[in-house]
Design an enzyme around this catalytic site. Sequence first.
Site: not given
Length: 278
Positions: A95, A120, A147, A170, A174, A206, A244-246
């Site tokens: 993951e 991570d 990495d 992420d 831009k 998302d 929760r983020f979703e």
Amino acid sequence: MSTPEAPHAERPAGEPVPRARAKGEPRFPDGPKADPAGSHFERRIRSFQPRRSRVTAGQADALQRLWPMWGLDVDGSRRLDLAELFGNDRPVVLEIGFGMGEATAQMAAADPGTNVLAVDVHTPGQGHLLHLAEERALANVRVANGDAIILLREMLAPDALSGLRVFFPDPWPKKRHHKRRLIQPEFLTLAASRLAPGAVLHCATDWEPYAEQMLEVLTAHPDFENTEEEGGFAPRPEFRPLTRFERQGLDKGHVVNDLLFRRVPHDDRAGHRAGDSA
């Protein structure tokens, strides 16, 4: 303009006064390194940017105590023996980017027969996932710091993984930053070399423009095939927790897209390429 300092809470009698770290002294002597790979590998455009945020006392405790057992610095210095790392030869899913680790812990608890190697660079998240793994007795979780490209390229053997998860990377919204997005043809070629035939790459985002790019590059890549027979995005699988983020994104009207693409067996891939060149 100076401001008055907040009053300090009284320290209980006998409790040691925290010592300030000397310059260059590691934040967690027995925990993750600040830059495990250092300058040993070529400089390139990275898809991640380390976030600096406060590490709670509980997270710091987990990092200090549990990292020697369940943590791994991605230094690129050796090829990992995954059976040795986990203490068994069960299938391993990688993951990439697990945030605070809630979804990782839930999926690991729901599928104890699968080992999860979660990578991570966010120190509070590393500490929180270690805490959750101990609290829930998740023997199938290992936490990697560094990495993911170096981990895949330098430290994992071909066909070593039974799956790969990239949830809410992420989006680099831009246009001038699109080159930093993780899901690119070069990354897919590297990932395919480490995925066993039939293994599934599961992405979720998302950010709709990024979802469209993911779908485009995955559909075009010869080493992957869409698990959806009609093509396009997949319904959110029940096994991927709604974080929760979703939920916050959904409340704001964001559309979450899942993509599940299967690693094409080597013989099939060769056949496709032969057919393409015929």
